[in-house]
Structures are given as C-alpha cells and as structure tokens.
Design an enzyme around this catalytic site. Structure first.
Site, PDB file in Angstrom:
ATOM      1  N   ASP A  41       0.828  -1.213   0.000  1.00 41.20           N
ATOM      2  CA  ASP A  41       0.000   0.000   0.000  1.00 41.20           C
ATOM      3  C   ASP A  41       0.861   1.260   0.000  1.00 41.20           C
ATOM      4  OD1 ASP A  41      -2.183   1.686  -0.016  1.00 41.20           O
ATOM      5  OD2 ASP A  41      -2.521   1.536   2.150  1.00 41.20           O
ATOM      6  N   GLU A  84       0.504  -3.068  -5.048  1.00 43.47           N
ATOM      7  CA  GLU A  84       0.062  -1.703  -4.755  1.00 43.47           C
ATOM      8  C   GLU A  84       1.252  -0.797  -4.450  1.00 43.47           C
ATOM      9  OE1 GLU A  84      -3.784   0.487  -2.709  1.00 43.47           O
ATOM     10  OE2 GLU A  84      -3.221  -1.508  -1.992  1.00 43.47           O
ATOM     11  N   TYR A 121      -2.220  -8.164  -8.390  1.00 41.64           N
ATOM     12  CA  TYR A 121      -3.013  -7.276  -7.545  1.00 41.64           C
ATOM     13  C   TYR A 121      -4.390  -7.191  -8.196  1.00 41.64           C
ATOM     14  CZ  TYR A 121      -4.587  -3.014  -5.170  1.00 41.64           C
ATOM     15  OH  TYR A 121      -5.307  -2.097  -4.450  1.00 41.64           O
ATOM     16  N   ASP A 157      -2.494 -10.084  -3.689  1.00 38.77           N
ATOM     17  CA  ASP A 157      -3.731  -9.620  -3.082  1.00 38.77           C
ATOM     18  C   ASP A 157      -4.849  -9.946  -4.066  1.00 38.77           C
ATOM     19  OD1 ASP A 157      -5.894  -8.259  -2.104  1.00 38.77           O
ATOM     20  OD2 ASP A 157      -4.937  -6.284  -2.079  1.00 38.77           O
ATOM     21  N   ASN A 213      -8.022  -9.880  -3.337  1.00 43.35           N
ATOM     22  CA  ASN A 213      -9.194  -9.082  -2.994  1.00 43.35           C
ATOM     23  C   ASN A 213     -10.473  -9.907  -2.886  1.00 43.35           C
ATOM     24  OD1 ASN A 213      -8.964  -6.282  -2.310  1.00 43.35           O
ATOM     25  ND2 ASN A 213      -8.053  -5.929  -4.333  1.00 43.35           N
ATOM     26  N   ASP A 266      -5.120 -12.466   0.878  1.00 51.30           N
ATOM     27  CA  ASP A 266      -3.817 -12.624   0.235  1.00 51.30           C
ATOM     28  C   ASP A 266      -3.493 -14.116   0.188  1.00 51.30           C
ATOM     29  OD1 ASP A 266      -2.620  -9.628   0.241  1.00 51.30           O
ATOM     30  OD2 ASP A 266      -3.785 -10.005   2.063  1.00 51.30           O
ATOM     31  N   ASP A 268      -3.658  -2.964   7.847  1.00 50.07           N
ATOM     32  CA  ASP A 268      -3.715  -3.220   6.414  1.00 50.07           C
ATOM     33  C   ASP A 268      -3.192  -4.639   6.177  1.00 50.07           C
ATOM     34  OD1 ASP A 268      -4.597  -1.715   3.992  1.00 50.07           O
ATOM     35  OD2 ASP A 268      -2.608  -2.230   3.262  1.00 50.07           O
ATOM     36  N   HIS A 269      -2.440  -4.876   5.107  1.00 46.50           N
ATOM     37  CA  HIS A 269      -1.998  -6.230   4.774  1.00 46.50           C
ATOM     38  C   HIS A 269      -0.760  -6.631   5.566  1.00 46.50           C
ATOM     39  CE1 HIS A 269      -4.520  -6.673   1.084  1.00 46.50           C
ATOM     40  NE2 HIS A 269      -4.444  -5.357   1.110  1.00 46.50           N
TER      41      HIS A 269
END
Length: 275
Positions: free
Chosen positions: A9, A44, A128, A167, A169, A240, A265-266
């Site tokens: 990110d 990202e 991604y 990721d 999603n 992920d 976040d991740h």
C-alpha cells in the site's frame, strides 16, 4: 525455495515518508530482509509510470542489495500513481520477467496489476486483483478480470507448474473473515467474487494455506485501517494467497502469514516449496 508476497500500500510512502505508518512499513521491510527469501512479490506500489526513482532504488538497495528488480506501473489511460506491482529476485537466479496483458476490461490491463517471472521449472505470478469498489461499481469488470486471469494461469500451467501470489481481494470462505454474516454484499465477499475464486481453483490450482492448515479459523492477512482496533480485535480478512498448480501442491512445506507487528492493512505471506 522461499517466496514472499506483500501488498505494501504505497512503496513510495514506505521508502520516503517519515509518517508513523511509513516507519511501521519499514519495520516490516526489515523483517522481510531477515527472511532472506529467493523472491518477493509486492503489490500496490503506487509508483509513477516511469517506475521506481533513483531514490526508491537506493532505498531498496539498503534492504535487498542482492536482488534484481522488475516492476509494472499504472500507465495512461489508467489513473496516475495507481495500483502497480514489483518483483525482487535474488541475483544468480535465472528468470525472465514480463508484464502480460490479459484482455481485461476497462483500464485494468494498464494498471500494472500483473508481473510474471519465468524460471526454468515454474512460473511465479504476482497479481493485484482489482477491487469491486464502493457500491460494487466495478463488480462486473472484476468478474471479467477473474475469468481472464484464470485463462492466463491455465495457459501457463499447460507449459510448466505455476506459483501465483498476491492480493486477490476476495475472502473465499466464511472462515476467511471475522464477520461473514454482515459482509455478503461487501466488495471482496460477494457471491460473484467468491465463485470467481472457486472457479480459478477448479482449473487445477490449490490454495496452499488451506492445503497446509485445513479449516483453521481466525487467521487473516488484512485488517481495515479505518477501524483503529481492527487488528487488536483480529477483525480481519484473508484476502492474500499463494496458490499453486495441483501437481506441485504436495511439494509445499510452508504457507503462512508473517507478523507485521502493529501495522494494520496487509501483512506479508510466505511460501516454502521444494521446486
């Protein structure tokens, strides 16, 4: 072989900002450095179309001095500084990098969402996956992406085994998020997105985390930043993944999360495979 995947990110912020979150991100980079992986996939990155700057490369060199770098950034007509992916792999490994276009809808092929490293014995794919967005405004395009991405992996798999990470999603099963009942209409947990991941696996691929750990619960890879206590309360999602061609699933010896401390976040994920 040890492989790592992380949605950072904003690589730019992690490497150049002095914000509290950037400091936490750099602590994760320190952790990844100690992992000494053969290759690292980053999602990202949010870098410009021209890729990492001299400053970015200098900072990356401090963490990963013995790695080659491949990257894909968002280009017009896609949004500036949006999405983006990067691969780092150890010098001495022979790999050919490319950023494929898969015939995705809208500007998705221009957003730097895919990088593939071709090694002698396998493909390593970094993705991604596009988010369905607020109000699911991009859900239709997301569904088409899932189909095109599945076609792409299946085509690679005809040539040699595939290891794909990133990721994605999507939380595939109800045990892949803390609060499934209230999220069936949320991006990342719609029936359509979950079916897309099911269809991907049905084409000859294995979710390595579930293969190793079975139906273990309350293990996640992402905690929302908007709720300050989400990680503290472990109110997370597992979005992920490392997936592999079915024929090499039993060569996987490790598939799990890497502790990212207090950073929300991740969190990074790691795969070890005998290949």
């Amino acid at each position: 072989m040890k492989l790592i995947s992380w949605n950072i990110d904003s690589l730019n912020a992690a490497l150049t900002s002095e914000s509290h979150r950037a400091v936490l991100s750099r602590a994760v980079l320190d952790t990844l450095k100690e992992e000494n992986a053969d290759a690292i996939a980053i999602q990202e990155t949010k870098l410009p179309a021209t890729g990492p700057s001299k400053k970015h490369l200098e900072e990356l060199e401090k963490y990963f001095p013995d790695y080659e770098i491949a990257w894909a950034s968002s280009n017009p007509p896609a949004r500036k500084g949006y999405a983006g992916t990067m691969m780092l792999y150890k010098k001495g490994l022979t790999a050919e990098a490319n950023a494929p276009r898969i015939g995705a809808p809208d500007t998705m092929d221009d957003e730097g969402r895919l990088i593939t490293l071709e090694f002698e014995d396998f493909y390593f794919v970094n993705v991604y996956t596009p988010n369905a967005g607020d109000g699911l405004k991009r859900l239709k395009e997301r569904q088409e992406w899932d189909q095109k991405y599945g076609d792409y992996l299946a085509k690679l798999d005809q040539k040699k085994p595939v290891i794909a990470c990133g990721d994605f999603n999507v939380a595939h099963q109800e045990i892949d998020l803390a609060n499934p009942a209230s999220n069936h209409m949320s991006a990342g947990f719609t029936d359509e997105e979950r079916a897309g991941f099911t269809n991907l696996l049905s084409r000859g691929f294995t979710d390595t985390f579930r293969h190793i750990h079975g139906d273990v619960k309350e293990v996640y890879s992402w905690w929302g930043q908007r709720i300050k206590t989400s990680k503290m309360n472990n109110s997370g999602w597992r979005i992920d993944y490392f997936i592999v061609s079915d024929r090499i699933k039993d060569k996987v010896t490790k598939s799990e999360m890497i502790d990212s401390g207090e950073r929300q976040d991740h969190t990074p994920i790691v795969l070890e495979v005998e290949i």
